[in-house]
Design an enzyme around this catalytic site. Structure first.
Site, PDB file in Angstrom:
ATOM      1  N   HIS A   1       0.862  -1.183   0.000  1.00  0.00           N
ATOM      2  CA  HIS A   1       0.000   0.000   0.000  1.00  0.00           C
ATOM      3  C   HIS A   1       0.895   1.228   0.000  1.00  0.00           C
ATOM      4  CE1 HIS A   1      -3.782   2.147   1.861  1.00  0.00           C
ATOM      5  NE2 HIS A   1      -3.096   2.943   1.051  1.00  0.00           N
TER       6      HIS A   1
ATOM      7  N   HIS B   1       1.456   4.794  -2.453  1.00  0.00           N
ATOM      8  CA  HIS B   1       1.122   5.641  -3.608  1.00  0.00           C
ATOM      9  C   HIS B   1       2.409   6.294  -4.072  1.00  0.00           C
ATOM     10  CE1 HIS B   1      -3.261   5.430  -2.649  1.00  0.00           C
ATOM     11  NE2 HIS B   1      -2.787   5.258  -1.424  1.00  0.00           N
TER      12      HIS B   1
ATOM     13  N   HIS C   1      -9.315   0.866  -1.674  1.00  0.00           N
ATOM     14  CA  HIS C   1      -9.325   1.541  -0.378  1.00  0.00           C
ATOM     15  C   HIS C   1     -10.761   1.458   0.156  1.00  0.00           C
ATOM     16  CE1 HIS C   1      -5.493   3.201  -1.548  1.00  0.00           C
ATOM     17  NE2 HIS C   1      -5.432   4.040  -0.524  1.00  0.00           N
TER      18      HIS C   1
ATOM     19  N   GLU D   1     -11.378   3.541   5.480  1.00  0.00           N
ATOM     20  CA  GLU D   1     -10.381   4.470   6.028  1.00  0.00           C
ATOM     21  C   GLU D   1     -11.150   5.546   6.809  1.00  0.00           C
ATOM     22  OE1 GLU D   1      -8.119   6.672   3.103  1.00  0.00           O
ATOM     23  OE2 GLU D   1      -6.629   7.345   4.567  1.00  0.00           O
TER      24      GLU D   1
END
Ligand code: HPA
Ligand code: ZN
Length: 335
Positions: free
Chosen positions: A14, A16, A192, A195
């Site tokens: 995970h 970015h 995702h 969150e």
């Protein structure tokens, strides 16, 4: 513990790549590409990194990404990340990128992927890598479909699809069509979920999109039936403790549910999300979580094992990584 963690063979699932843009590189590229930044200095940028929630982070994150224009910019971004990941014991990384952040500025997806591939090849002896294309969920569903079609010529370079950006109000169901295209093309699927939004988004990511892993999933704990399912089906959660702390998802790391979920038998992993913005790469995330939650070396080793098992690498590479991990743990007398 810190040296043990740095040397521990692990996978990062995970991450970015746009979130690895350090202020120094941001300024260098802004100057080269003549892009105006709303900051006067590197110190100014760092001072702006005080976030109230996910959106306040995303606003700054998209501004920063505007300095990325040419293939060599994307190569440099990827190279800097891979060097740091290797130093943190990452042996395999599955790396998110947001093509829409760049296509909206007129940068072609081929330029983006071309730059990444150069850096990935350069470091291939030290770290295996793959790319996961993320759709921006604040943009309309048809934009995700268009993005997938723009990516079609490059699918050999793409392992999977993901879903990121502003979660609340943009549920997984909106992206069912784009995910179906990915599934038909043989891509692996993640999203995702949980969150900032609740467990219903996690259910939808699993049941409507067919996600095989959940990115974050912090709020899954609110629904005991969902937790049971995550355990029963061994659905991995790619958790990011420093991100959760900085975005006020879990303001005090001592309250993070990572250890409770691990104890329940959920396949929890630790990752860095956007390390240039949240103050630490993956080893720092392991270390901060270990300190705040009192994780033992055995538990930390289990989290690293989860990361390798939850990865999408082929069986041969997975076996190689697990052997490397077993040898490391044995040499440190961790059982
Ligand atoms: N959540 C949603 N979108 C994102 C994130 C995140 O943690 N990081 C980068 N884009
Ligand atoms: Zn993320």
């Amino acid at each position: 513990m810190h040296n043990f963690i740095k040397g521990l063979p692990k996978a990062e699932l995970h991450l970015h790549i746009e979130g690895t843009l350090e202020p120094e590189l941001m300024f260098t590229l802004a100057k080269k590409n003549e892009v105006e930044l709303p900051f006067a200095s590197v110190e100014d940028v760092r001072a702006a990194y005080e976030f109230d929630d996910l959106q306040s982070f995303l606003d700054i994150y998209y501004q920063g990404a505007a300095v990325l224009i040419t293939e060599s910019d994307f190569a440099e971004l990827m190279s800097e990340y891979l060097e740091r990941a290797i130093a943190d014991g990452v042996r395999h990384a599955e790396i998110f990128f947001d093509p829409q952040t760049h296509s909206e500025r007129g940068v072609d997806i081929g330029t983006v992927i071309g730059g990444f591939r150069k850096a990935q090849a350069e470091f291939a002896d030290s770290i295996s890598t793959s790319l996961i294309l993320c759709f921006l969920r604040h943009l309309p569903p048809h934009a995700a479909v268009d993005t997938f079609e723009a990516a079609r010529p490059y699918l050999d370079d793409i392992m999977g699809l993901g879903l990121d950006s502003s979660e609340v109000g943009n549920p997984p169901e909106r992206f069912v069509e784009a995910y179906a295209l990915g599934r038909d093309a043989g891509l692996r699927l993640v999203a995702h979920a949980g969150e900032e939004a609740g467990p219903d988004y996690v259910w939808a990511a699993l049941d409507v999109l067919g996600a095989e892993r959940i990115d974050h999933g912090v709020r899954a704990e609110d629904d005991p039936e969902l937790v049971e399912r995550l355990v029963r089906e061994q659905i991995p959660l790619t958790m990011c403790p420093l991100s959760n702390q900085e975005l006020q998802v879990v303001p005090d790391l001592r309250d993070h549910n990572l250890k409770r979920l691990l104890d329940r038998g959920v396949k929890v992993t630790i990752n860095s999300d956007d390390p240039a913005y949240f103050g630490g790469y993956v080893a720092e995330n392991y270390a901060m979580a270990a300190t705040a939650l009192g994780l033992t070396r055995t538990e930390v080793g289990r989290i690293a094992r989860n990361s390798i098992e939850a990865s999408f690498v082929d069986d041969e590479r997975k076996a190689e990584l697990l052997t490397e991990l077993d040898q490391y743990l044995a040499s440190h007398e961790v059982h």
